[in-house]
Design an enzyme around this catalytic site. Structure first.
Site, PDB file in Angstrom:
ATOM      1  N   GLU A  26       0.832  -1.202   0.000  1.00 48.28           N
ATOM      2  CA  GLU A  26       0.000   0.000   0.000  1.00 48.28           C
ATOM      3  C   GLU A  26       0.865   1.249   0.000  1.00 48.28           C
ATOM      4  O   GLU A  26       2.084   1.173   0.180  1.00 48.28           O
ATOM      5  CB  GLU A  26      -0.928  -0.006   1.216  1.00 48.28           C
ATOM      6  CG  GLU A  26      -0.213  -0.295   2.526  1.00 48.28           C
ATOM      7  CD  GLU A  26      -0.523   0.693   3.608  1.00 48.28           C
ATOM      8  OE1 GLU A  26      -0.637   1.892   3.276  1.00 48.28           O
ATOM      9  OE2 GLU A  26      -0.622   0.278   4.780  1.00 48.28           O
ATOM     10  N   ASP A 139     -18.306   4.249  13.536  1.00 45.43           N
ATOM     11  CA  ASP A 139     -16.985   4.488  12.945  1.00 45.43           C
ATOM     12  C   ASP A 139     -16.257   3.156  12.786  1.00 45.43           C
ATOM     13  O   ASP A 139     -15.748   2.590  13.747  1.00 45.43           O
ATOM     14  CB  ASP A 139     -16.183   5.439  13.839  1.00 45.43           C
ATOM     15  CG  ASP A 139     -14.908   5.930  13.162  1.00 45.43           C
ATOM     16  OD1 ASP A 139     -14.642   5.519  12.014  1.00 45.43           O
ATOM     17  OD2 ASP A 139     -14.184   6.732  13.778  1.00 45.43           O
ATOM     18  N   SER A 141     -13.674   0.999   9.877  1.00 50.88           N
ATOM     19  CA  SER A 141     -12.865   1.099   8.668  1.00 50.88           C
ATOM     20  C   SER A 141     -13.495   0.350   7.505  1.00 50.88           C
ATOM     21  O   SER A 141     -14.035  -0.753   7.659  1.00 50.88           O
ATOM     22  CB  SER A 141     -11.464   0.543   8.935  1.00 50.88           C
ATOM     23  OG  SER A 141     -10.727   0.455   7.729  1.00 50.88           O
ATOM     24  N   ALA A 142     -13.380   0.952   6.319  1.00 48.23           N
ATOM     25  CA  ALA A 142     -13.829   0.282   5.089  1.00 48.23           C
ATOM     26  C   ALA A 142     -12.965  -0.925   4.766  1.00 48.23           C
ATOM     27  O   ALA A 142     -13.343  -1.737   3.911  1.00 48.23           O
ATOM     28  CB  ALA A 142     -13.808   1.267   3.927  1.00 48.23           C
ATOM     29  N   LYS A 160      -4.660  -2.152  14.192  1.00 44.30           N
ATOM     30  CA  LYS A 160      -4.017  -1.097  14.975  1.00 44.30           C
ATOM     31  C   LYS A 160      -4.555  -1.112  16.403  1.00 44.30           C
ATOM     32  O   LYS A 160      -5.756  -1.199  16.636  1.00 44.30           O
ATOM     33  CB  LYS A 160      -4.243   0.258  14.305  1.00 44.30           C
ATOM     34  CG  LYS A 160      -3.595   0.359  12.934  1.00 44.30           C
ATOM     35  CD  LYS A 160      -3.858   1.705  12.290  1.00 44.30           C
ATOM     36  CE  LYS A 160      -3.155   1.814  10.942  1.00 44.30           C
ATOM     37  NZ  LYS A 160      -3.701   0.893   9.933  1.00 44.30           N
TER      38      LYS A 160
END
Length: 303
Positions: A26, A139, A141-142, A160
């Site tokens: 990434e 909230d 993450s995608a 994380k």
């Protein structure tokens, strides 16, 4: 605008056509994850690490509106130096393309583009997941929903540690994303080898991972396989220091009224400063450790 996206470099395309091992990398670690000029050095080292292992690196990012699989050295340098580079998740890709933007691709966007190019292994640092308080903020993450429909192997050091890891593991289960520990039955906590959460499955060799992928594909399942690879204990952040600093970071964020998308960079920056940059070195160690395992898995799958 190219008629077909993403653009795939000649080197990556030839390797894929020949059945040689390729590992996707990434680029948000370049644009947003590491300070300059360390970001460029780490990006170069990761590609060199893969080449030394006999694997073709495919760093993925968006340059001037063009999603690219297999960035050139010059393109990586441009992204590393570009202070205006944006963070691009899967939903942001059409906007970036239409507006000619440049930016680093998140785990979600990188996985999507890698799979579209035919790459089967992706190595990153840590996975995004469910944030604390998500029951009211939603909230999340995608990364998670993208991996549910993207059949590749993702190597990461868990998620994380600023996230709600218990909730993240529950979401992974709900989304039918198998999680296997690499030589561990405990879910890694990114900076630390053990987050305190059990894993049901583990593997000991890259060949076992390849066998799992073969079985998944035979069943025509569409989810990613998450290989949770802990940092070696001797290189982790001291667990007690990690616990204390993380608690302090949350207290400070609450005191300043920081929440939502602003919380992640705030918390990570607080941890970095509070540990005297020790967390930065662990972050890099985590990434390099995952790149090494990704290379071994890609070779096993190609062999």
């Amino acid at each position: 605008m190219p008629l077909s996206l993403p653009v795939i470099s000649t080197e990556v395309r030839q390797a894929l056509d020949a059945g040689r091992p390729v590992v996707a990398l990434e680029s948000t670690i370049i644009t947003h994850g590491l300070p300059r000029p360390r970001n460029l050095a780490v990006a170069r080292d990761a590609e060199r690490q893969l080449r030394d292992a006999g694997v073709v690196p495919a760093t993925i990012g968006v340059v001037a509106g063009t999603p690219t699989v297999g960035l050139t050295g010059e393109q990586i340098e441009e992204l590393a130096a570009d202070e205006a580079a944006v963070k691009i998740s899967t939903r942001d890709l059409p906007v970036a393309v239409a507006r000619g933007a440049s930016g680093g691709t998140t785990v979600a966007a990188t996985a999507f583009l890698a799979r579209k190019a035919g790459i089967r292994v992706f190595a990153t640092g840590g996975l995004g997941g469910v944030h604390h308080g998500a029951a009211t903020t939603f909230d999340e993450s995608a990364d998670l929903v993208t991996l549910a429909s993207t059949p590749l192997v993702l190597v990461s050091a868990g998620a994380k540690s600023i996230l709600d890891l218990a909730a993240t593991l529950e979401r992974l289960e709900t989304l039918n994303i198998p999680v296997v520990g690499y030589r561990t039955r405990r879910f890694p906590g990114f900076y630390v080898a053990d987050s305190g959460h059990d894993l049901e499955h583990s593997v000991d060799t890259p060949q076992e991972v390849a066998a799992l992928v073969e079985a998944r594909d035979a069943l025509e399942l569409r989810s990613a396989l998450l290989v949770a690879n802990p940092i070696p204990p001797e290189r982790q952040l001291d667990p007690e220091l990690h616990r204390r600093v993380l608690a302090e970071a949350w207290e400070e964020a609450e005191r300043q009224g920081i929440s939502g998308h602003d919380s992640t960079p705030f918390l990570l920056d607080h941890i970095r400063r509070a540990t005297g940059d020790r967390s930065l070195e662990v972050n890099i160690d985590v990434y390099q450790n995952n790149v090494a395992l990704g290379a071994s898995i890609a070779r096993a799958m190609a062999g």
